[in-house]
Write a protein that holds these residues in place. Structure first.
Motif, PDB file in Angstrom:
ATOM      1  N   LEU A 157     -16.249 -77.386  33.854  1.00  0.00           N
ATOM      2  CA  LEU A 157     -15.115 -78.189  34.326  1.00  0.00           C
ATOM      3  C   LEU A 157     -15.320 -78.677  35.760  1.00  0.00           C
ATOM      4  O   LEU A 157     -14.853 -79.744  36.132  1.00  0.00           O
ATOM      5  N   ARG A 158     -16.057 -77.940  36.551  1.00  0.00           N
ATOM      6  CA  ARG A 158     -16.302 -78.328  37.951  1.00  0.00           C
ATOM      7  C   ARG A 158     -17.113 -79.608  38.079  1.00  0.00           C
ATOM      8  O   ARG A 158     -16.999 -80.318  39.071  1.00  0.00           O
ATOM      9  N   ILE A 159     -17.950 -79.923  37.096  1.00  0.00           N
ATOM     10  CA  ILE A 159     -18.791 -81.112  37.223  1.00  0.00           C
ATOM     11  C   ILE A 159     -18.291 -82.293  36.392  1.00  0.00           C
ATOM     12  O   ILE A 159     -18.814 -83.384  36.524  1.00  0.00           O
ATOM     13  N   LEU A 160     -17.275 -82.071  35.536  1.00  0.00           N
ATOM     14  CA  LEU A 160     -16.724 -83.178  34.760  1.00  0.00           C
ATOM     15  C   LEU A 160     -15.821 -84.021  35.646  1.00  0.00           C
ATOM     16  O   LEU A 160     -15.100 -83.502  36.500  1.00  0.00           O
ATOM     17  N   ALA A 161     -15.857 -85.329  35.440  1.00  0.00           N
ATOM     18  CA  ALA A 161     -15.046 -86.241  36.244  1.00  0.00           C
ATOM     19  C   ALA A 161     -14.429 -87.295  35.343  1.00  0.00           C
ATOM     20  O   ALA A 161     -14.954 -87.614  34.277  1.00  0.00           O
ATOM     21  N   CYS A 162     -13.331 -87.841  35.795  1.00  0.00           N
ATOM     22  CA  CYS A 162     -12.675 -88.929  35.078  1.00  0.00           C
ATOM     23  C   CYS A 162     -13.603 -90.147  35.068  1.00  0.00           C
ATOM     24  O   CYS A 162     -14.162 -90.509  36.108  1.00  0.00           O
ATOM     25  N   PRO A 163     -13.760 -90.787  33.923  1.00  0.00           N
ATOM     26  CA  PRO A 163     -14.655 -91.946  33.872  1.00  0.00           C
ATOM     27  C   PRO A 163     -14.101 -93.170  34.613  1.00  0.00           C
ATOM     28  O   PRO A 163     -14.855 -94.080  34.925  1.00  0.00           O
ATOM     29  N   LEU A 164     -12.811 -93.162  34.923  1.00  0.00           N
ATOM     30  CA  LEU A 164     -12.218 -94.317  35.606  1.00  0.00           C
ATOM     31  C   LEU A 164     -12.230 -94.185  37.126  1.00  0.00           C
ATOM     32  O   LEU A 164     -12.666 -95.094  37.818  1.00  0.00           O
ATOM     33  N   ASP A 165     -11.727 -93.059  37.652  1.00  0.00           N
ATOM     34  CA  ASP A 165     -11.676 -92.942  39.118  1.00  0.00           C
ATOM     35  C   ASP A 165     -12.673 -91.920  39.684  1.00  0.00           C
ATOM     36  O   ASP A 165     -12.721 -91.696  40.877  1.00  0.00           O
ATOM     37  N   LYS A 166     -13.465 -91.302  38.803  1.00  0.00           N
ATOM     38  CA  LYS A 166     -14.523 -90.358  39.191  1.00  0.00           C
ATOM     39  C   LYS A 166     -13.996 -89.108  39.889  1.00  0.00           C
ATOM     40  O   LYS A 166     -14.742 -88.372  40.515  1.00  0.00           O
ATOM     41  N   GLY A 167     -12.701 -88.855  39.776  1.00  0.00           N
ATOM     42  CA  GLY A 167     -12.096 -87.672  40.379  1.00  0.00           C
ATOM     43  C   GLY A 167     -12.095 -86.489  39.428  1.00  0.00           C
ATOM     44  O   GLY A 167     -12.414 -86.613  38.251  1.00  0.00           O
ATOM     45  N   PRO A 168     -11.719 -85.309  39.947  1.00  0.00           N
ATOM     46  CA  PRO A 168     -11.722 -84.102  39.130  1.00  0.00           C
ATOM     47  C   PRO A 168     -10.649 -84.120  38.046  1.00  0.00           C
ATOM     48  O   PRO A 168      -9.628 -84.797  38.167  1.00  0.00           O
ATOM     49  N   LEU A 169     -10.913 -83.337  37.001  1.00  0.00           N
ATOM     50  CA  LEU A 169      -9.987 -83.196  35.882  1.00  0.00           C
ATOM     51  C   LEU A 169      -9.551 -81.741  35.786  1.00  0.00           C
ATOM     52  O   LEU A 169     -10.255 -80.848  36.242  1.00  0.00           O
ATOM     53  N   THR A 170      -8.383 -81.522  35.179  1.00  0.00           N
ATOM     54  CA  THR A 170      -7.916 -80.154  34.947  1.00  0.00           C
ATOM     55  C   THR A 170      -7.747 -79.944  33.453  1.00  0.00           C
ATOM     56  O   THR A 170      -7.492 -80.888  32.700  1.00  0.00           O
ATOM     57  N   LEU A 171      -7.885 -78.702  33.037  1.00  0.00           N
ATOM     58  CA  LEU A 171      -7.720 -78.337  31.636  1.00  0.00           C
ATOM     59  C   LEU A 171      -6.233 -78.131  31.376  1.00  0.00           C
ATOM     60  O   LEU A 171      -5.551 -77.443  32.155  1.00  0.00           O
ATOM     61  N   THR A 172      -5.705 -78.705  30.296  1.00  0.00           N
ATOM     62  CA  THR A 172      -4.292 -78.529  29.968  1.00  0.00           C
ATOM     63  C   THR A 172      -4.030 -77.090  29.531  1.00  0.00           C
ATOM     64  O   THR A 172      -4.946 -76.372  29.134  1.00  0.00           O
ATOM     65  N   ALA A 173      -2.771 -76.680  29.583  1.00  0.00           N
ATOM     66  CA  ALA A 173      -2.388 -75.310  29.254  1.00  0.00           C
ATOM     67  C   ALA A 173      -2.772 -74.928  27.829  1.00  0.00           C
ATOM     68  O   ALA A 173      -3.175 -73.789  27.574  1.00  0.00           O
TER      69      ALA A 173
END
Length: 51
Positions: free
Chosen positions: A3-19
């Motif tokens: 999860l630390r290296i995955l990024a949003c394909p649109l804004d290249k920012g970090p993502l979080t895992l949903t509950a």
């Protein structure tokens, strides 16, 4: 963790895992990217608006 290296394909920012662990979430754009069979679907067209 991957999860630390995955990024949003649109804004290249970090993502979080949903509950419920079935999607990755971008809070800046309010988009959810589904996880299908353990594989995140990170194509720009896969993003779904979160309410």
């Amino acid at each position: 963790m991957l999860l630390r290296i995955l990024a949003c394909p649109l804004d290249k920012g970090p993502l979080t895992l949903t509950a419920d662990r079935d999607a990755l979430y971008n809070p800046r754009l309010r988009l959810r990217y589904p996880i299908v069979d353990g594989i995140p679907q990170l194509l720009p067209s896969s993003g779904q608006r979160a309410s």
